[in-house]
Design a protein around this motif. Sequence first.
Motif, PDB file in Angstrom:
ATOM      1  N   HIS A 138      96.820  39.275  56.661  1.00  0.00           N
ATOM      2  CA  HIS A 138      95.853  40.347  56.892  1.00  0.00           C
ATOM      3  C   HIS A 138      94.890  39.911  57.984  1.00  0.00           C
ATOM      4  O   HIS A 138      94.590  38.721  58.113  1.00  0.00           O
ATOM      5  N   GLU A 139      94.370  40.881  58.716  1.00  0.00           N
ATOM      6  CA  GLU A 139      93.377  40.552  59.740  1.00  0.00           C
ATOM      7  C   GLU A 139      91.993  40.296  59.145  1.00  0.00           C
ATOM      8  O   GLU A 139      91.170  39.601  59.749  1.00  0.00           O
ATOM      9  N   VAL A 140      91.759  40.876  57.972  1.00  0.00           N
ATOM     10  CA  VAL A 140      90.438  40.788  57.344  1.00  0.00           C
ATOM     11  C   VAL A 140      90.614  40.535  55.857  1.00  0.00           C
ATOM     12  O   VAL A 140      91.536  41.065  55.228  1.00  0.00           O
ATOM     13  N   LEU A 155      88.056  36.503  58.767  1.00  0.00           N
ATOM     14  CA  LEU A 155      88.698  37.124  59.927  1.00  0.00           C
ATOM     15  C   LEU A 155      89.697  36.170  60.565  1.00  0.00           C
ATOM     16  O   LEU A 155      89.538  34.944  60.481  1.00  0.00           O
ATOM     17  N   ARG A 156      90.680  36.756  61.244  1.00  0.00           N
ATOM     18  CA  ARG A 156      91.608  35.958  62.048  1.00  0.00           C
ATOM     19  C   ARG A 156      91.208  35.945  63.515  1.00  0.00           C
ATOM     20  O   ARG A 156      91.686  35.094  64.281  1.00  0.00           O
ATOM     21  N   LEU A 184      89.757  50.707  63.062  1.00  0.00           N
ATOM     22  CA  LEU A 184      90.362  49.745  63.982  1.00  0.00           C
ATOM     23  C   LEU A 184      91.814  49.419  63.634  1.00  0.00           C
ATOM     24  O   LEU A 184      92.473  48.676  64.366  1.00  0.00           O
ATOM     25  N   GLY A 185      92.315  49.951  62.518  1.00  0.00           N
ATOM     26  CA  GLY A 185      93.691  49.697  62.117  1.00  0.00           C
ATOM     27  C   GLY A 185      93.947  48.283  61.645  1.00  0.00           C
ATOM     28  O   GLY A 185      95.051  47.753  61.804  1.00  0.00           O
ATOM     29  N   LEU A 186      92.942  47.678  61.022  1.00  0.00           N
ATOM     30  CA  LEU A 186      93.069  46.304  60.556  1.00  0.00           C
ATOM     31  C   LEU A 186      93.557  46.258  59.110  1.00  0.00           C
ATOM     32  O   LEU A 186      93.109  47.045  58.281  1.00  0.00           O
ATOM     33  N   ARG A 187      94.444  45.342  58.826  1.00  0.00           N
ATOM     34  CA  ARG A 187      94.904  45.146  57.451  1.00  0.00           C
ATOM     35  C   ARG A 187      93.850  44.332  56.691  1.00  0.00           C
ATOM     36  O   ARG A 187      93.430  43.284  57.164  1.00  0.00           O
TER      37      ARG A 187
END
Length: 209
Positions: A138-140, A155-156, A184-187
């Motif tokens: 996941h990005e977040v 966060l990545r 933002l379309g973040l997973r």
Amino acid sequence: MPTPVDFSLNHLLIFAREPVLGRVKTRLAADIGPEAALAVYRELLGLTAAAVAAAQVPATVWLAEAPASAAQATQPRPEWPGLPWRVQPVAESLGERMQHAFAEAFAAGAARVVIIGTDCPGLTPELLHAAFEALQHHEVVVGPADDGGYYLLGLRELQPALFANKNWSTASVLPDTLADTTRLGLRVAQLPVLHDVDSGRDLATWRNL
């Protein structure tokens, strides 16, 4: 089974204050007095430091302000044995200070960065490990607090939008942050909801858990 985590690429940021009378837990102090609030803060610091030590993740402590004396300014902080510490930059908002700390960690080579405070007595080393594991896919990652904020954010890569246009220390922080991640379309991975201690009511709830 989960993919093993490379802890050399992980970094934990800890936002904290020096345990000084009158400078910590001001909302709590308004309910129970500054001396009692300082005692609670020391307790929370101890719990957080123990969880961090047990997790064995590389970490940096970011103090809200510099130690009171020049002699202390170059000494390890006794509340955080073995951990490097910095002073948070002067900025208008908590978001700006967090963004600065994240940016420094990524610039130093970290691939997964997690930030915590010292208000959450339920934080465990297992939750810290889970946060870094979640960032592999996941990005977040976020640890929701039951007051509408969060006790952990990971966060990545730097996401400036997550630190902007927030009414910090209010119940809108988590929903506004999640709305940004959707836009933002973040997973996003979410950890269990935990209890923060900021007021006399929060303290009473914690003692009765």
